[in-house]
Design an enzyme around this catalytic site. Structure first.
Site, PDB file in Angstrom:
ATOM      1  N   HIS A  33      -5.582  -0.671   1.065  1.00  0.00           N
ATOM      2  CA  HIS A  33      -4.558  -1.875   0.507  1.00  0.00           C
ATOM      3  C   HIS A  33      -5.403  -2.803  -0.312  1.00  0.00           C
ATOM      4  O   HIS A  33      -6.582  -2.795  -0.125  1.00  0.00           O
ATOM      5  CB  HIS A  33      -4.161  -2.861   1.996  1.00  0.00           C
ATOM      6  CG  HIS A  33      -3.275  -2.100   2.679  1.00  0.00           C
ATOM      7  ND1 HIS A  33      -1.600  -2.007   2.406  1.00  0.00           N
ATOM      8  CD2 HIS A  33      -3.320  -1.749   3.972  1.00  0.00           C
ATOM      9  CE1 HIS A  33      -1.382  -1.318   3.272  1.00  0.00           C
ATOM     10  NE2 HIS A  33      -1.974  -1.141   4.306  1.00  0.00           N
TER      11      HIS A  33
ATOM     12  N   CYS B 248      -2.068  -0.661  -3.981  1.00  0.00           N
ATOM     13  CA  CYS B 248      -1.360  -1.747  -4.870  1.00  0.00           C
ATOM     14  C   CYS B 248      -2.065  -2.321  -6.066  1.00  0.00           C
ATOM     15  O   CYS B 248      -3.142  -2.437  -5.783  1.00  0.00           O
ATOM     16  CB  CYS B 248      -0.607  -2.813  -4.063  1.00  0.00           C
ATOM     17  SG  CYS B 248       0.372  -2.108  -2.692  1.00  0.00           S
TER      18      CYS B 248
END
Length: 410
Positions: A148, A190
């Protein structure tokens, strides 16, 4: 004629930069594979990194040159309906965990500090070599990270973050310490493209799964497992790499051309301004496969040199005869010593064994006193052959020979 070709090869090597063709000069390949997430709902991140691990091993990079960092809390998780297994597809065709996975850093060992120390090789003296990145200036390094992330950062274990500046500075230390030839950095998270925005060291190629303010999406979920099992960017990277073999001529440009928005659902980014070579000339195997550095043993090298010396008619430095004699004597001494060691360790008297040779039964007494006779005969034969060789007149002009006419390897 041979001299003409030598000069042509030298000229081509000098003119390579003019034509824009720069070959990779690396002699070994390494892979650093990092899953920065933990917990069951991040199953896909562990599947991502294990999938890359399987790919580089299939293409020949050994475990001794792979550093694997992951939380390792999925395979034996109580929610896993398939204990001890990790899958990246809902058909469960390939168990990524299997029996041959060597995890170098697991659980709470996966930290920012350990990752930076790994790259820069700043360890305490008692750090095991198996957990170190033992690269040099001839090493090509593939670094894959998944987890992440956000704008210029990547989370580690939901407890800390590593910034793009941290990785950039670590790469600069590696460059100053001559720890790499080229680096291929791949990140699936991301806003992944921000993770290489601060790089400034030479010979680094980077690719990311998504632009700033973009998410990196999962590919599909498994109903039985209950969570997503792989990310889209990694899935299509692996889909492309599955068609690659160790001797493939496919380039990284071909891989990058395969990334489309329709597949990845985000805009994959590539940074190549720090990289010297044209991507059309960079083989995928320059980073994902193993370089076979084959060095012939001393015996083979001597016989090759002797054969070439005989063909060329150069008698001044002819070491063919003494080389054969030395090898024969060394082998005889070694075998005799081996027999004595076996008899001493066994503590039994010599025994009789019947062996069938050319259709006849022969009785052979094996022991220290009789077993050396065949070797003595072999030495005499070698001496006789060597004498004949010395008496053969040498031709002044060499004759062309085929590969089959040369002396065989021993």
């Amino acid at each position: 004629m041979l001299g003409i070709w030598r000069y042509i090869l030298i000229a081509l090597s000098v003119l390579q930069p003019v034509f824009g063709v720069i070959e990779s000069k690396h002699t070994n390949n390494w892979a650093v594979l990092v899953s920065t997430s933990r917990f069951w709902f991040n199953y896909r991140h562990m599947a991502n990194v294990l999938s890359m691990y399987r790919t580089v091993k299939r293409l020949g990079i050994p475990d001794s040159q792979i550093i694997l960092m992951l939380s390792d809390d999925v395979a034996c998780n109580s929610r896993n309906l398939f204990p001890g297994s990790v899958f990246n597809n809902q058909d469960h065709a390939i168990d990524l965990y299997g029996d041959s996975v060597e995890v170098d850093y697991r659980g709470y060992e996966v930290t920012v500090e350990n990752f930076i120390r790994l790259l820069t090789d700043r360890w305490y003296e008692d750090q095991p070599k198996s957990k170190r990145l033992l690269t040099d200036e001839n090493s090509n390094i593939f670094i894959y990270m998944t987890g992440h992330g956000g704008d210029d950062f990547l989370k580690f274990q939901d407890a800390e973050e590593i910034a793009s500046e941290d990785i950039a500075d670590a790469f600069e230390q590696m460059y100053e310490k001559k720890r790499y030839n080229e680096i291929f950095f791949m990140v699936d998270t991301c806003q992944a493209n921000t993770m290489y925005s601060k790089f400034y060291s030479p010979n680094i190629l980077a690719v990311g799964s998504s632009e700033i303010d973009e998410s990196s999406y999962s590919h599909h979920s498994d109903v039985e497992i209950g969570v997503a099992v792989i990310d889209r960017f990694t899935y299509y990277s692996l889909d492309f790499l599955e068609g690659i073999e160790k001797d493939s001529n496919t380039t990284l440009q071909d891989l990058f051309d395969s990334y489309t928005f329709e597949k990845v659902h985000s805009h994959a980014g590539i940074r190549k301004d720090l990289f010297q070579r044209d991507l059309k000339d960079v083989l995928i195997t320059d980073f994902f496969a193993n370089v076979q550095n084959v060095i012939p043993d001393q015996g083979k090298d001597e016989f090759i040199s002797a054969a070439d010396s005989k063909i060329s008619g150069d008698n001044k430095n002819d070491s063919f005869v003494p080389n054969i004699l030395n090898l024969a004597l060394e082998r005889t001494a070694w075998e005799s010593e081996k027999i004595r060691e076996n008899e001493t360790s066994a503590g039994v008297s010599p025994f009789t064994k019947t062996s069938k040779l050319n259709g006849n039964n022969w009785i052979r007494q094996e022991g220290s006193s009789t077993n050396t006779y065949p070797h003595i005969i072999a030495v005499i034969v070698v001496l006789f052959t060597s004498t004949i060789y010395c008496l053969i007149p040498r031709s002044a002009s060499p004759t062309s020979t085929t590969k089959g006419q040369r002396l065989p390897y021993m």
